[in-house]
Scaffold this active site. Structure first.
Site, short mmCIF file in Angstrom:
data_model
loop_
_atom_site.label_atom_id
_atom_site.label_comp_id
_atom_site.label_asym_id
_atom_site.label_seq_id
_atom_site.Cartn_x
_atom_site.Cartn_y
_atom_site.Cartn_z
N LYS A 1 -12.25 -16.09 -32.24
CA LYS A 1 -11.55 -15.10 -33.08
C LYS A 1 -10.62 -15.86 -34.01
CE LYS A 1 -9.60 -10.49 -32.66
NZ LYS A 1 -10.45 -9.89 -33.69
N1 PXG Z 1 -15.99 -7.72 -33.31
C1 PXG Z 1 -15.18 -8.26 -34.25
C2 PXG Z 1 -15.76 -9.13 -35.29
C3 PXG Z 1 -13.79 -7.99 -34.21
O1 PXG Z 1 -13.00 -8.53 -35.12
C4 PXG Z 1 -14.17 -6.59 -32.25
C5 PXG Z 1 -15.51 -6.92 -32.35
C6 PXG Z 1 -13.69 -5.73 -31.12
O2 PXG Z 1 -13.02 -6.51 -30.14
P1 PXG Z 1 -11.89 -5.89 -29.18
O3 PXG Z 1 -11.49 -7.04 -28.32
O4 PXG Z 1 -10.79 -5.42 -30.08
O5 PXG Z 1 -12.53 -4.80 -28.42
C7 PXG Z 1 -13.28 -7.11 -33.22
C8 PXG Z 1 -11.84 -6.70 -33.21
C9 PXG Z 1 -9.87 -4.21 -38.02
C10 PXG Z 1 -9.69 -5.39 -37.12
O6 PXG Z 1 -9.02 -3.98 -38.89
C11 PXG Z 1 -10.54 -5.68 -36.04
C12 PXG Z 1 -10.31 -6.83 -35.26
C13 PXG Z 1 -9.27 -7.62 -35.59
C14 PXG Z 1 -8.46 -7.32 -36.63
C15 PXG Z 1 -8.65 -6.21 -37.42
O7 PXG Z 1 -10.86 -3.48 -37.87
N2 PXG Z 1 -11.05 -7.30 -34.18
#
Ligand code: PXG
Length: 291
Positions: free
Chosen positions: A151
């Site tokens: 990430k």
């Molecule tokens: N895939 C990606 C590429 C992500 O960035 C998720 C899946 C979901 O992961 P979690 O751990 O949150 O269940 C993410 C989440 C946004 C945003 O504005 C999303 C993420 C980070 C920052 C902003 O949609 N990550």
């Protein structure tokens, strides 16, 4: 009293929370981050988020400089000083200040900051009516180049796909691997239900190992819903009985239309609705207490 930000060991007012233009997080996107949520005075799955942060840092050979336990305190203290019970938390570790070259060895100290703010929820109709989304033509970065399981602060790949979604008035875009398999969305993981089996792409395809994705897999097991990590294509999306996305911000959100095709009945599915309910309940009963 305005919002306070944790920045390199200090709590500073939002207006003064500034970092150097020589920070490699800015110059090169060299760093890692987490998006975390607090519900009703508890931080949801905090240790899972911190583990992913530390694993992402490890993968890019970035030493956070403080222990995971200390980082947990940083998150809790930032929430406390802002008197927040329901919040969105953005925790960021960059390579730190260096010179104008790429060399991370010139960056002696990482920059750490933690922003906690009121959460802006998705519109209620997203959950009631379900999302209409599209497939982006921008493919997912290949894991052999920059592994999407990290990430990192490099989100251009997702942003390019998000721009395609916006052009079509869609709130999200599905991203395929270079070989055309479904990977995930720009900021959410994806699940389909077919013949009572839940399927989500395996992380080796280049999907982030989402914390919410993991919770849904647990909820499926607890409710005796079969759930597998499986490689699938757009054909499987179009012919699915149900589809939903998962993410910290989105939680569990139904998808009812993809590239113009209605999914299943064209309404949020039964299993999806059950998982939404179960997920909400879990967020209110577990988590690290802030106060
Ligand atoms: N895939 C990606 C590429 C992500 O960035 C998720 C899946 C979901 O992961 P979690 O751990 O949150 O269940 C993410 C989440 C946004 C945003 O504005 C999303 C993420 C980070 C920052 C902003 O949609 N990550």
């Amino acid at each position: 009293m305005g919002l306070k930000i944790y920045l390199d060991g200090k709590m500073v007012p939002k207006e003064n929370a500034k970092i150097s233009v020589f920070d490699h997080g800015i110059l090169y996107g060299d760093g890692v981050f987490e998006g975390i949520r607090a519900y009703n005075g508890r931080v949801f799955r905090l240790s899972e988020h911190l583990l992913r942060l530390y694993n992402s840092a490890k993968a890019i050979n970035l030493n956070c400089g403080i222990s995971l336990d200390r980082m947990e305190e940083v998150v809790l203290k930032t929430l406390r000083i802002n008197k927040l019970k329901d919040a969105y938390i953005r925790l960021v570790v960059t390579r730190g200040v260096g010179d104008l070259g790429l060399d991370p060895r010139k960056c002696p100290k990482p920059t750490i900051f933690c922003i906690t703010d009121k959460i802006s929820l998705y519109p209620e109709e997203y959950y009631r009516e379900g999302l209409t989304i599209v497939t982006a033509s921008t493919r997912k970065n290949i894991p052999e180049s920059l592994n999407p399981r990290i990430k990192s602060l490099n989100y251009l790949n997702s942003i390019l796909a998000k721009m395609e979604a916006a052009l079509q008035n869609a709130p999200e875009a599905i991203m395929l691997t270079k070989d055309g398999y479904v990977a995930e969305c720009t900021g959410d993981n994806i699940f389909i239900l077919k013949d009572n089996v839940l399927k989500t792409p395996p992380s080796y395809l280049g999907a982030l190992e989402g914390v919410t994705r993991e919770v849904v897999m647990e909820l499926a097991a607890r409710n005796r819903i079969a759930c597998r990590e499986e490689v699938f294509t757009r054909y499987d999306l179009f012919t699915a009985d149900e589809c939903f996305l998962t993410g910290t911000a989105a939680e569990v959100v139904p998808v009812v239309r993809i590239d113009g095709r209605p999914i299943g009945t064209g309404k949020p599915g039964k299993i999806t609705s059950k998982l939404i309910k179960e997920f909400k309940a879990l967020t209110l009963t577990e988590g690290v207490e802030i106060y």
